[in-house]
Design an enzyme around this catalytic site. Structure first.
Site, PDB file in Angstrom:
ATOM      1  CE1 TYR A 153       8.111  -4.591  13.684  1.00  0.00           C
ATOM      2  CE2 TYR A 153      10.188  -4.687  15.168  1.00  0.00           C
ATOM      3  CZ  TYR A 153       9.519  -5.082  14.086  1.00  0.00           C
ATOM      4  OH  TYR A 153       9.855  -6.113  13.187  1.00  0.00           O
ATOM      5  CG  HIS A 154      10.929  -5.403  18.937  1.00  0.00           C
ATOM      6  ND1 HIS A 154      11.390  -4.247  19.107  1.00  0.00           N
ATOM      7  CD2 HIS A 154      11.704  -6.319  18.151  1.00  0.00           C
ATOM      8  CE1 HIS A 154      12.498  -4.272  18.050  1.00  0.00           C
ATOM      9  NE2 HIS A 154      12.666  -5.470  17.606  1.00  0.00           N
ATOM     10  CG  ASN A 172      -0.285   0.007   2.742  1.00  0.00           C
ATOM     11  OD1 ASN A 172       0.967   0.024   2.601  1.00  0.00           O
ATOM     12  ND2 ASN A 172      -1.004   0.349   3.644  1.00  0.00           N
ATOM     13  CB  VAL A 194       2.049   2.824   4.578  1.00  0.00           C
ATOM     14  CG1 VAL A 194       2.624   1.082   5.104  1.00  0.00           C
ATOM     15  CG2 VAL A 194       1.576   3.427   5.582  1.00  0.00           C
ATOM     16  CB  THR A 201      11.504  -9.259  14.937  1.00  0.00           C
ATOM     17  OG1 THR A 201      12.660  -8.672  15.147  1.00  0.00           O
ATOM     18  CG2 THR A 201      10.436  -9.197  15.822  1.00  0.00           C
ATOM     19  CE  LYS A 243       7.262  -7.865  12.501  1.00  0.00           C
ATOM     20  NZ  LYS A 243       6.917  -8.085  11.034  1.00  0.00           N
ATOM     21  CB  THR A 278      24.990   7.321  17.164  1.00  0.00           C
ATOM     22  OG1 THR A 278      24.268   6.639  16.089  1.00  0.00           O
ATOM     23  CG2 THR A 278      24.827   8.719  16.701  1.00  0.00           C
ATOM     24  CB  VAL A 279      27.732   3.307  20.434  1.00  0.00           C
ATOM     25  CG1 VAL A 279      27.409   2.194  21.649  1.00  0.00           C
ATOM     26  CG2 VAL A 279      28.571   2.612  19.306  1.00  0.00           C
ATOM     27  CE1 TYR A 280      21.509   5.942  19.181  1.00  0.00           C
ATOM     28  CE2 TYR A 280      19.675   4.384  19.094  1.00  0.00           C
ATOM     29  CZ  TYR A 280      20.191   5.568  18.764  1.00  0.00           C
ATOM     30  OH  TYR A 280      19.837   6.064  17.713  1.00  0.00           O
ATOM     31  NE  ARG A 320      16.537   1.939  19.724  1.00  0.00           N
ATOM     32  CZ  ARG A 320      16.372   1.154  18.858  1.00  0.00           C
ATOM     33  NH1 ARG A 320      16.195  -0.246  18.781  1.00  0.00           N
ATOM     34  NH2 ARG A 320      16.310   1.407  17.493  1.00  0.00           N
ATOM     35  CG  LEU A 333      26.363  -3.407  10.039  1.00  0.00           C
ATOM     36  CD1 LEU A 333      26.802  -4.943  10.189  1.00  0.00           C
ATOM     37  CD2 LEU A 333      26.787  -3.304   8.530  1.00  0.00           C
ATOM     38  CG  ASN A 334      21.927  -1.239   6.278  1.00  0.00           C
ATOM     39  OD1 ASN A 334      23.228  -2.204   5.923  1.00  0.00           O
ATOM     40  ND2 ASN A 334      20.760  -1.738   5.830  1.00  0.00           N
ATOM     41  CB  SER A 337       9.998  -1.383  20.682  1.00  0.00           C
ATOM     42  OG  SER A 337       9.340  -2.302  19.411  1.00  0.00           O
TER      43      SER A 337
HETATM   44  P1  NAD Z   1       9.962  -2.106   4.978  1.00  0.00           P
HETATM   45  O1  NAD Z   1       9.147  -0.961   5.834  1.00  0.00           O
HETATM   46  O2  NAD Z   1      10.789  -1.582   3.875  1.00  0.00           O
HETATM   47  O3  NAD Z   1       8.722  -3.047   4.074  1.00  0.00           O
HETATM   48  C1  NAD Z   1       7.345  -3.152   4.747  1.00  0.00           C
HETATM   49  C2  NAD Z   1       6.566  -2.934   3.474  1.00  0.00           C
HETATM   50  O4  NAD Z   1       5.296  -3.351   3.808  1.00  0.00           O
HETATM   51  C3  NAD Z   1       6.507  -1.487   2.993  1.00  0.00           C
HETATM   52  O5  NAD Z   1       6.628  -1.371   1.368  1.00  0.00           O
HETATM   53  C4  NAD Z   1       5.171  -0.998   3.246  1.00  0.00           C
HETATM   54  O6  NAD Z   1       4.624  -0.038   2.630  1.00  0.00           O
HETATM   55  C5  NAD Z   1       4.392  -2.276   3.283  1.00  0.00           C
HETATM   56  N1  NAD Z   1       3.110  -2.370   4.185  1.00  0.00           N
HETATM   57  C6  NAD Z   1       3.199  -2.141   5.562  1.00  0.00           C
HETATM   58  N2  NAD Z   1       1.937  -2.299   5.941  1.00  0.00           N
HETATM   59  C7  NAD Z   1       0.925  -2.655   5.009  1.00  0.00           C
HETATM   60  C8  NAD Z   1      -0.275  -2.831   4.923  1.00  0.00           C
HETATM   61  N3  NAD Z   1      -1.086  -2.460   5.962  1.00  0.00           N
HETATM   62  N4  NAD Z   1      -0.797  -3.324   3.725  1.00  0.00           N
HETATM   63  C9  NAD Z   1       0.117  -3.539   2.755  1.00  0.00           C
HETATM   64  N5  NAD Z   1       1.274  -3.151   2.622  1.00  0.00           N
HETATM   65  C10 NAD Z   1       1.716  -2.506   3.703  1.00  0.00           C
HETATM   66  O7  NAD Z   1      10.344  -3.195   5.811  1.00  0.00           O
HETATM   67  P2  NAD Z   1      11.402  -4.119   6.029  1.00  0.00           P
HETATM   68  O8  NAD Z   1      12.786  -3.541   6.296  1.00  0.00           O
HETATM   69  O9  NAD Z   1      11.680  -4.785   4.412  1.00  0.00           O
HETATM   70  O10 NAD Z   1      11.064  -5.581   6.692  1.00  0.00           O
HETATM   71  C11 NAD Z   1      10.224  -6.244   6.371  1.00  0.00           C
HETATM   72  C12 NAD Z   1       9.691  -7.067   7.298  1.00  0.00           C
HETATM   73  O11 NAD Z   1      10.638  -7.870   7.761  1.00  0.00           O
HETATM   74  C13 NAD Z   1       8.869  -6.454   8.533  1.00  0.00           C
HETATM   75  O12 NAD Z   1       7.949  -7.189   8.744  1.00  0.00           O
HETATM   76  C14 NAD Z   1      10.005  -6.464   9.395  1.00  0.00           C
HETATM   77  O13 NAD Z   1       9.412  -6.438  10.550  1.00  0.00           O
HETATM   78  C15 NAD Z   1      10.642  -7.650   9.302  1.00  0.00           C
HETATM   79  N6  NAD Z   1      11.979  -7.617   9.695  1.00  0.00           N
HETATM   80  C16 NAD Z   1      12.884  -6.838   9.113  1.00  0.00           C
HETATM   81  C17 NAD Z   1      14.179  -6.508   9.574  1.00  0.00           C
HETATM   82  C18 NAD Z   1      15.175  -5.498   8.987  1.00  0.00           C
HETATM   83  O14 NAD Z   1      16.342  -5.387   9.468  1.00  0.00           O
HETATM   84  N7  NAD Z   1      14.879  -4.599   7.949  1.00  0.00           N
HETATM   85  C19 NAD Z   1      14.741  -7.376  10.516  1.00  0.00           C
HETATM   86  C20 NAD Z   1      13.945  -8.667  10.995  1.00  0.00           C
HETATM   87  C21 NAD Z   1      12.343  -8.477  10.589  1.00  0.00           C
HETATM   88  N1  USQ Z   2      21.711   1.277  18.146  1.00  0.00           N
HETATM   89  C1  USQ Z   2      22.512   2.004  18.527  1.00  0.00           C
HETATM   90  N2  USQ Z   2      22.947   3.017  17.669  1.00  0.00           N
HETATM   91  C2  USQ Z   2      22.264   3.572  16.515  1.00  0.00           C
HETATM   92  C3  USQ Z   2      21.061   2.720  16.363  1.00  0.00           C
HETATM   93  C4  USQ Z   2      20.771   1.625  16.955  1.00  0.00           C
HETATM   94  O1  USQ Z   2      23.153   1.773  19.470  1.00  0.00           O
HETATM   95  O2  USQ Z   2      22.422   4.439  16.102  1.00  0.00           O
HETATM   96  C5  USQ Z   2      21.125   0.164  18.625  1.00  0.00           C
HETATM   97  C6  USQ Z   2      19.861   0.040  19.539  1.00  0.00           C
HETATM   98  O3  USQ Z   2      19.496   0.731  20.625  1.00  0.00           O
HETATM   99  C7  USQ Z   2      19.512  -1.433  19.449  1.00  0.00           C
HETATM  100  C8  USQ Z   2      20.354  -2.048  18.437  1.00  0.00           C
HETATM  101  O4  USQ Z   2      21.414  -1.028  18.112  1.00  0.00           O
HETATM  102  O5  USQ Z   2      20.290  -1.936  20.774  1.00  0.00           O
HETATM  103  C9  USQ Z   2      19.560  -2.518  17.322  1.00  0.00           C
HETATM  104  O6  USQ Z   2      18.828  -1.500  16.770  1.00  0.00           O
HETATM  105  P1  USQ Z   2      18.126  -1.416  15.454  1.00  0.00           P
HETATM  106  O7  USQ Z   2      17.447  -0.069  15.067  1.00  0.00           O
HETATM  107  O8  USQ Z   2      19.153  -1.756  14.357  1.00  0.00           O
HETATM  108  O9  USQ Z   2      17.212  -2.682  15.370  1.00  0.00           O
HETATM  109  P2  USQ Z   2      15.776  -3.015  15.914  1.00  0.00           P
HETATM  110  O10 USQ Z   2      15.138  -1.617  16.468  1.00  0.00           O
HETATM  111  O11 USQ Z   2      15.800  -4.034  16.932  1.00  0.00           O
HETATM  112  O12 USQ Z   2      14.767  -3.201  14.925  1.00  0.00           O
HETATM  113  C10 USQ Z   2      15.578  -3.730  13.596  1.00  0.00           C
HETATM  114  C11 USQ Z   2      14.297  -3.758  12.489  1.00  0.00           C
HETATM  115  C12 USQ Z   2      13.040  -4.654  12.886  1.00  0.00           C
HETATM  116  C13 USQ Z   2      13.704  -6.026  13.052  1.00  0.00           C
HETATM  117  C14 USQ Z   2      14.746  -5.932  14.233  1.00  0.00           C
HETATM  118  C15 USQ Z   2      15.256  -7.331  14.414  1.00  0.00           C
HETATM  119  O13 USQ Z   2      13.951  -2.459  12.303  1.00  0.00           O
HETATM  120  O14 USQ Z   2      12.021  -4.270  11.880  1.00  0.00           O
HETATM  121  O15 USQ Z   2      12.522  -6.672  13.547  1.00  0.00           O
HETATM  122  O16 USQ Z   2      15.904  -5.091  13.539  1.00  0.00           O
HETATM  123  S1  USQ Z   2      15.649  -7.658  15.910  1.00  0.00           S
HETATM  124  O17 USQ Z   2      16.538  -6.701  16.386  1.00  0.00           O
HETATM  125  O18 USQ Z   2      16.365  -9.092  15.981  1.00  0.00           O
HETATM  126  O19 USQ Z   2      14.430  -7.761  16.736  1.00  0.00           O
END
Ligand code: NAD
Ligand code: USQ
Length: 384
Positions: A181-182, A32, A34, A144, A185, A253-255, A323, A239-240, A179
């Site tokens: 968010y977490h 969608n 978003v 996650t 899931k 920025t290490v938290y 956090r 990392l990114n 969080s």
């Molecule tokens: P992202 O936000 O880039 O992609 C999610 C996509 O889903 C987006 O394009 C968004 O527009 C779409 N979306 C969200 N809500 C929607 C809805 N209600 N209907 C239709 N589309 C919708 O995220 P990502 O980084 O690609 O992550 C994808 C999935 O993997 C997520 O569920 C995330 O929780 C999980 N995940 C990501 C990471 C990570 O490091 N990026 C790590 C662990 C898990």
């Molecule tokens: N962190 C820093 N400095 C920064 C950014 C993050 O110290 O500049 C720390 C955070 O405090 C945290 C860790 O790095 O302890 C990870 O943070 P993150 O933002 O990279 O990851 P997180 O919030 O956990 O979320 C990301 C994705 C989420 C996915 C999750 C996997 O956004 O979609 O579910 O990673 S996991 O962490 O295994 O739950």
């Protein structure tokens, strides 16, 4: 197989759709858009430019000769979700389509409510659409690693055998996420396990660690196939983000102390894990869980690695942690399920980091410096 990728316009969904298509599957993507709206809301953009979905799909057709069907709509709209499942008739549905940033979910009440509504309701609509259309469809759901939190015992793959007062049972592994968010899931996982138990659905819940990287074998075939690369303090994952901060000459920025230890994986492994899960479906009635990560590192170790290998001099700065999380803890995770099915992990290497430095350097002019410092604080709601 016919595989529908929900969230197929996102960071991971798009490269996954291409990988599945390249491997010979009939692929559909739904979104969608978003995620693009959050960018507008936060005043940021992907560091690497991304094309609209319609252009991406056309570029893939030109590059590979393969067609990808698109569905534009919202999973919280039940009618849309049912129609898409009926029309596409998938063998497997890969569900990425959720709000995925922990900081976004912690901005305020409205963002927490939005995150949980979007994620939990979308997933529930999908469960019903599968059950009522064809309960044989394999649901591959992105969960996650953070669902588990950081317990002082080993983390197993989703289930734990517990002996209590002399009796033993196999229970869902206890969850203590960090969080809203977490938490969404965790709620999804419980709803999916229940649907498997009562309706006999088949599901794989992938508890994925933090993904890094920006390119896959498929996305590098044409610039128009690029996936997003987030750097801001809300959506940029650690990392990114550190790679991009280094390119900008900003401190990493290490938290807090940086002892937070996390599971990580390369984006090329994400797409491969999804292929493996799809081609080896769960059984009817099975709620199968894989811990989708390939290595563990602390935040400080990540920062030091990024800084040490960078060609320029890079500082590491400890910020007061916005956090609420343990900054030093036990962390041992079982993650053998996907490897047993054939995953050959790409471990974090100097080559990968060097190629990411190149990408970050090429596009660093697109970053907004105002979006680099964290502004969302976990404790804010209770501070008066
Ligand atoms: P992202 O936000 O880039 O992609 C999610 C996509 O889903 C987006 O394009 C968004 O527009 C779409 N979306 C969200 N809500 C929607 C809805 N209600 N209907 C239709 N589309 C919708 O995220 P990502 O980084 O690609 O992550 C994808 C999935 O993997 C997520 O569920 C995330 O929780 C999980 N995940 C990501 C990471 C990570 O490091 N990026 C790590 C662990 C898990
Ligand atoms: N962190 C820093 N400095 C920064 C950014 C993050 O110290 O500049 C720390 C955070 O405090 C945290 C860790 O790095 O302890 C990870 O943070 P993150 O933002 O990279 O990851 P997180 O919030 O956990 O979320 C990301 C994705 C989420 C996915 C999750 C996997 O956004 O979609 O579910 O990673 S996991 O962490 O295994 O739950």
């Amino acid at each position: 197989m016919r595989i529908l990728v929900l969230g197929g316009d996102g960071y991971l969904g798009w490269p996954t759709a291409l990988h599945l298509s390249e491997c010979g599957h009939e692929v559909g993507v739904a979104d969608n858009f978003v995620r693009r709206t959050y960018d507008h809301e936060l005043g940021v953009q992907s560091l690497v430019p991304i094309e609209p979905l319609s252009i991406r799909v056309r570029a893939w057709q030109e590059a590979s000769g393969k067609h990808v069907e698109t569905y534009v709509g919202d999973l919280t709209d039940a009618e849309f979700t049912y129609r898409m499942i009926r029309e596409f008739r998938p063998d497997a549905v890969v569900h990425f389509a959720e709000q995925r940033a922990a900081p976004y979910s912690m901005i305020d009440r409205a963002h927490a409510v939005y995150t949980q509504t979007n994620n939990v309701v979308g997933n529930l609509n999908l469960l019903y659409a599968i059950a009522e259309t064809n309960p044989d469809i394999h649901l591959i759901k992105l969960g996650t690693m953070g669902e588990y939190g950081y317990p002082n015992i080993d983390i197993e793959e989703g289930w734990l055998e517990i002996t209590h007062n002399g009796r033993t049972d196999r229970m869902l592994y206890p969850k203590r996420p960090g969080s809203f968010y977490h938490l969404s899931k965790v709620h999804d996982s419980h709803n999916i396990e229940f649907a498997c138990r009562i309706w006999g659905l088949r599901a794989t819940d992938l508890n994925q660690g933090i993904v890094y990287g920006q390119q896959t074998d498929e996305t590098i075939r044409d610039e128009r196939l690029a996936t997003r690369f987030d750097y801001d303090a809300v959506f940029g994952t650690v990392l990114n983000r550190f790679v991009i901060l280094a390119a900008l000459g900003q401190p990493l920025t290490v938290y807090g102390d940086g002892g937070q230890t996390r599971g990580l994986l390369d984006i090329r492994d994400t797409v491969e894990c999804i292929r493996i899960a799809a081609e080896n479906p769960a059984e009817r009635g099975e709620f199968r869980v894989f811990n989708q990560m390939t290595e563990t590192m602390s935040v400080l170790e990540i920062a030091k690695l990024v800084a040490d290998l960078h060609p320029n001099s890079v500082d590491v700065e400890h910020l007061v942690n916005p956090r609420v999380e343990a900054e030093s803890h036990y962390y041992k995770v079982t993650h053998t399920g996907l490897v047993e099915l054939g995953l050959q992990p790409h471990l974090l290497s100097d080559t990968l980091l060097t190629s990411l430095y190149g990408i970050a350097d090429k596009y660093k002019h697109r970053a907004d410096p105002a979006a680099l410092r964290p502004s969302v604080r976990w404790r804010a709601a209770a501070e008066h």
